[in-house]
Scaffold this active site. Structure first.
Site, mmCIF file in Angstrom:
data_model
loop_
_atom_site.group_PDB
_atom_site.id
_atom_site.type_symbol
_atom_site.label_atom_id
_atom_site.label_comp_id
_atom_site.label_asym_id
_atom_site.label_seq_id
_atom_site.Cartn_x
_atom_site.Cartn_y
_atom_site.Cartn_z
ATOM 1 N N SER A 124 0.828 -1.201 0.000
ATOM 2 C CA SER A 124 0.000 0.000 0.000
ATOM 3 C C SER A 124 0.861 1.249 0.000
ATOM 4 C CB SER A 124 -0.871 -0.029 1.257
ATOM 5 O OG SER A 124 -1.474 1.216 1.476
ATOM 6 N N ALA A 125 0.328 2.319 -0.583
ATOM 7 C CA ALA A 125 1.000 3.615 -0.541
ATOM 8 C C ALA A 125 1.188 4.088 0.894
ATOM 9 C CB ALA A 125 0.181 4.634 -1.320
ATOM 10 N N TYR A 149 -2.223 -1.037 10.859
ATOM 11 C CA TYR A 149 -2.441 -1.621 9.531
ATOM 12 C C TYR A 149 -1.256 -1.322 8.617
ATOM 13 C CZ TYR A 149 -3.853 -1.843 4.684
ATOM 14 O OH TYR A 149 -3.859 -2.096 3.337
ATOM 15 N N LYS A 153 1.843 -3.761 6.638
ATOM 16 C CA LYS A 153 2.288 -3.756 5.232
ATOM 17 C C LYS A 153 3.796 -3.534 5.164
ATOM 18 C CE LYS A 153 -1.658 -4.505 3.379
ATOM 19 N NZ LYS A 153 -1.912 -5.823 2.821
ATOM 20 N N ARG A 231 -6.025 12.535 -3.528
ATOM 21 C CA ARG A 231 -5.535 11.152 -3.608
ATOM 22 C C ARG A 231 -5.486 10.697 -5.066
ATOM 23 N NH1 ARG A 231 -4.968 12.525 0.802
ATOM 24 N NH2 ARG A 231 -5.495 11.503 2.779
ATOM 25 N N ARG A 292 -9.651 14.417 9.567
ATOM 26 C CA ARG A 292 -9.578 13.086 10.206
ATOM 27 C C ARG A 292 -8.141 12.882 10.694
ATOM 28 N NH1 ARG A 292 -11.186 8.009 6.443
ATOM 29 N NH2 ARG A 292 -9.274 8.691 5.399
HETATM 30 P P1 NAD Z 1 -10.889 -7.229 1.202
HETATM 31 O O1 NAD Z 1 -11.095 -7.180 2.676
HETATM 32 O O2 NAD Z 1 -12.069 -7.057 0.320
HETATM 33 O O3 NAD Z 1 -10.130 -8.578 0.791
HETATM 34 C C1 NAD Z 1 -9.266 -9.244 1.657
HETATM 35 C C2 NAD Z 1 -9.706 -10.684 1.694
HETATM 36 O O4 NAD Z 1 -8.826 -11.432 2.561
HETATM 37 C C3 NAD Z 1 -11.131 -10.865 2.241
HETATM 38 O O5 NAD Z 1 -11.858 -11.651 1.336
HETATM 39 C C4 NAD Z 1 -10.917 -11.563 3.570
HETATM 40 O O6 NAD Z 1 -12.003 -12.413 3.883
HETATM 41 C C5 NAD Z 1 -9.624 -12.321 3.326
HETATM 42 N N1 NAD Z 1 -8.833 -12.651 4.519
HETATM 43 C C6 NAD Z 1 -8.390 -11.822 5.497
HETATM 44 N N2 NAD Z 1 -7.663 -12.501 6.392
HETATM 45 C C7 NAD Z 1 -7.623 -13.788 5.977
HETATM 46 C C8 NAD Z 1 -7.025 -14.977 6.477
HETATM 47 N N3 NAD Z 1 -6.323 -14.976 7.615
HETATM 48 N N4 NAD Z 1 -7.207 -16.123 5.796
HETATM 49 C C9 NAD Z 1 -7.927 -16.143 4.639
HETATM 50 N N5 NAD Z 1 -8.512 -15.059 4.121
HETATM 51 C C10 NAD Z 1 -8.371 -13.888 4.778
HETATM 52 O O7 NAD Z 1 -9.778 -6.125 0.862
HETATM 53 P P2 NAD Z 1 -9.281 -5.608 -0.549
HETATM 54 O O8 NAD Z 1 -9.666 -4.181 -0.651
HETATM 55 O O9 NAD Z 1 -9.650 -6.555 -1.617
HETATM 56 O O10 NAD Z 1 -7.712 -5.643 -0.298
HETATM 57 C C11 NAD Z 1 -6.920 -6.742 -0.689
HETATM 58 C C12 NAD Z 1 -5.511 -6.506 -0.185
HETATM 59 O O11 NAD Z 1 -5.035 -5.261 -0.693
HETATM 60 C C13 NAD Z 1 -5.410 -6.386 1.336
HETATM 61 O O12 NAD Z 1 -4.216 -6.996 1.756
HETATM 62 C C14 NAD Z 1 -5.350 -4.890 1.557
HETATM 63 O O13 NAD Z 1 -4.679 -4.559 2.751
HETATM 64 C C15 NAD Z 1 -4.571 -4.435 0.348
HETATM 65 N N6 NAD Z 1 -4.801 -3.044 0.001
HETATM 66 C C16 NAD Z 1 -6.089 -2.603 -0.160
HETATM 67 C C17 NAD Z 1 -6.299 -1.262 -0.461
HETATM 68 C C18 NAD Z 1 -7.714 -0.747 -0.591
HETATM 69 O O14 NAD Z 1 -7.898 0.483 -0.471
HETATM 70 N N7 NAD Z 1 -8.718 -1.568 -0.835
HETATM 71 C C19 NAD Z 1 -5.219 -0.390 -0.634
HETATM 72 C C20 NAD Z 1 -3.932 -0.881 -0.484
HETATM 73 C C21 NAD Z 1 -3.736 -2.223 -0.169
HETATM 74 C C1 WQD Z 2 -9.669 9.541 0.921
HETATM 75 C C2 WQD Z 2 -9.913 11.016 1.149
HETATM 76 C C3 WQD Z 2 -10.217 11.611 3.447
HETATM 77 C C4 WQD Z 2 -13.992 9.445 4.014
HETATM 78 C C5 WQD Z 2 -6.966 4.550 2.901
HETATM 79 C C6 WQD Z 2 -5.872 3.879 3.697
HETATM 80 C C7 WQD Z 2 -4.765 3.448 2.781
HETATM 81 C C8 WQD Z 2 -5.317 2.588 1.629
HETATM 82 C C9 WQD Z 2 -6.452 3.259 0.935
HETATM 83 C C10 WQD Z 2 -5.180 0.315 2.289
HETATM 84 C C11 WQD Z 2 -9.166 11.592 2.345
HETATM 85 C C12 WQD Z 2 -11.483 11.871 2.668
HETATM 86 C C13 WQD Z 2 -12.828 9.986 3.488
HETATM 87 C C14 WQD Z 2 -15.077 10.312 4.348
HETATM 88 C C15 WQD Z 2 -13.756 12.177 3.590
HETATM 89 N N1 WQD Z 2 -5.847 1.354 2.108
HETATM 90 N N2 WQD Z 2 -12.723 11.320 3.280
HETATM 91 N N3 WQD Z 2 -14.906 11.649 4.108
HETATM 92 O O1 WQD Z 2 -7.223 7.551 3.755
HETATM 93 O O2 WQD Z 2 -6.401 7.988 1.388
HETATM 94 O O3 WQD Z 2 -6.417 5.706 2.262
HETATM 95 O O4 WQD Z 2 -7.445 3.653 1.891
HETATM 96 O O5 WQD Z 2 -4.016 0.171 2.185
HETATM 97 O O6 WQD Z 2 -3.877 2.739 3.571
HETATM 98 O O7 WQD Z 2 -5.376 4.797 4.656
HETATM 99 O O8 WQD Z 2 -8.556 6.747 1.730
HETATM 100 O O9 WQD Z 2 -10.917 6.732 1.073
HETATM 101 O O10 WQD Z 2 -10.344 6.797 3.528
HETATM 102 O O11 WQD Z 2 -9.904 8.823 2.126
HETATM 103 O O12 WQD Z 2 -13.660 13.399 3.409
HETATM 104 O O13 WQD Z 2 -16.126 9.893 4.856
HETATM 105 O O14 WQD Z 2 -11.306 11.195 1.445
HETATM 106 O O15 WQD Z 2 -10.023 12.605 4.424
HETATM 107 O O16 WQD Z 2 -8.793 12.899 2.010
HETATM 108 P P1 WQD Z 2 -7.110 7.108 2.361
HETATM 109 P P2 WQD Z 2 -10.011 7.203 2.139
#
Ligand code: NAD
Ligand code: WQD
Length: 338
Positions: A124-125, A149, A153, A231, A292
């Site tokens: 993740s970023a 979290y 990562k 973002r 936030r």
């Molecule tokens: P998600 O929660 O929809 O998917 C994650 C999946 O992993 C789920 O289906 C969950 O049931 C499964 N899971 C969790 N722990 C488990 C375990 N111990 N055993 C088996 N399954 C398990 O999330 P997503 O948005 O699809 O994200 C996927 C990956 O990408 C995650 O690792 C997340 O941290 C990473 N990521 C997501 C974002 C985002 O904004 N969505 C951004 C950056 C990184």
């Molecule tokens: C985006 C923008 C908020 C909700 C998160 C995780 C990051 C990655 C992606 C996993 C920000 C604003 C949000 C709301 C708002 N996930 N906002 N009202 O924080 O950039 O990233 O998700 O790895 O690790 O931190 O994403 O969608 O929560 O927020 O104004 O109800 O929207 O302040 O500027 P974020 P976000």
């Protein structure tokens, strides 16, 4: 390639599963459904037109995972499984460290025991921390994370890097996602958060259909174009295609590579809201709320490395992301469980 998707029933995993099938690969899913459900896999099967092998198991369960590897000759693994809610990780740090780290360690051990040495990881970023300059480039040193979290990562990146150092025959790709949103254009799969959404786009989607009455905009006094946070939103289908290319890349080399997956452009909260309103013909009432805690003003990716190494560039627009999110939301008002 036969590819194991841990967490493959989740938001990004399900979309990646579709793209892998369409590129001629054979994905196999393992998920414990802690944040998803089997209906997502049924929907993927509808899109691709055939069954997807799927195991219900916790990736931390070494016996169960070993059995899956015994039954399948995997060429690579994409490791999506993990808990991902930032606020929840602050309240439940032990659960986050236990789940995200243990699942990775177990997976890596089982891969090693079965001679599978290619892994693409969902980073993740967030691991960059709050950098003083944008865009974020992979060679920038991390400035530390602001929540458990993010630290999971960061630590998992170190675990995987350490394994490559110890055994250079491994091939590791660390994909640093920016802000994935949107949904498959079929309207069959998308993001289905349980409870109140933490992230901006799922929140907007629920306001759009009247499930929530307004969006709180967290701060309008940031040093950005309109004062709201900026973002790099990336369509989940573009992101999924990046994984297909990353698997091919991992197969052709060894070592560890960090690659950003983002568009390279920043979009503010209000720009996203206004685009959503315009393309979908809906109103999103907004209330300006305090910042936030932990939020940063601006981040967006430098996507050059993804273009050079993977031949990947994001193709879909913010309009596409808004349209596709709304389609999934209106067709599945109660998500997959409806
Ligand atoms: P998600 O929660 O929809 O998917 C994650 C999946 O992993 C789920 O289906 C969950 O049931 C499964 N899971 C969790 N722990 C488990 C375990 N111990 N055993 C088996 N399954 C398990 O999330 P997503 O948005 O699809 O994200 C996927 C990956 O990408 C995650 O690792 C997340 O941290 C990473 N990521 C997501 C974002 C985002 O904004 N969505 C951004 C950056 C990184
Ligand atoms: C985006 C923008 C908020 C909700 C998160 C995780 C990051 C990655 C992606 C996993 C920000 C604003 C949000 C709301 C708002 N996930 N906002 N009202 O924080 O950039 O990233 O998700 O790895 O690790 O931190 O994403 O969608 O929560 O927020 O104004 O109800 O929207 O302040 O500027 P974020 P976000």
């Amino acid at each position: 390639m036969k590819i194991l998707l841990t967490g493959g029933a989740g938001f990004i995993g399900s979309h990646t599963c579709v793209e892998l099938c369409q590129a001629g690969h054979e994905p196999v899913i393992v998920d414990n459904y802690v944040n998803s459900c089997s209906e997502a896999v049924r929907r993927v099967e509808r899109i691709v037109g055939h069954a997807i092998p799927c195991y219900e198991a916790d990736v931390r369960n070494k016996e169960a995972l070993s059995r899956i590897f015994d039954e399948n000759a995997f060429d690579a693994v994409i490791h999506f499984a993990g808990l991902k809610a930032v606020g929840e990780s602050v309240a439940q740090p032990l659960r986050y460290y236990r789940n995200n780290l243990d699942s990775t360690l177990t997976l890596m051990e089982v891969m090693q025991e079965h001679g599978v040495r290619r892994i693409v990881f969902s980073s993740s970023a967030t691991v960059y921390g709050n950098q003083p300059v944008v865009p974020y480039r992979e060679d920038m040193p991390s400035l530390g994370c602001t929540n458990p979290y993010g630290w999971t990562k960061f630590m998992i990146e170190k675990i995987l890097e350490g394994q490559v150092n110890a055994d250079p025959s491994w091939s590791v790709v660390l994909l640093r996602y920016f802000n994935p949103i949107g949904a498959h254009e079929s309207g069959l799969i998308g993001e289905d958060p349980s409870g109140l959404p933490n992230n901006l786009m799922p929140y907007i989607a629920k306001v759009a259909v009247g499930e929530l009455d307004h969006l709180n905009v967290f701060g309008n006094d940031y040093p950005t174009k309109d004062g709201t946070g900026v973002r790099d939103y990336i369509h989940v289908v573009d992101l999924a295609k990046g994984h297909v290319l990353a698997c091919g890349y991992a197969a052709g080399r060894t070592g560890c590579e960090i690659i950003n997956l983002g568009t390279g452009s920043g979009c503010s909260v209000l720009e996203l809201v206004h685009t959503f309103e315009r393309v979908n013909g809906v109103r999103i009432p907004c209330v300006i709320a305090p910042r936030r805690p932990g939020d940063i003003a601006v981040n967006y990716a430098d996507p050059t490395r993804a273009r050079e190494l993977l031949g990947w560039t994001a193709e879909k627009t913010i309009e596409d992301m808004c349209r596709d999110t709304y389609r999934f939301q209106t067709r599945n008002p109660k998500g997959y469980r409806g």
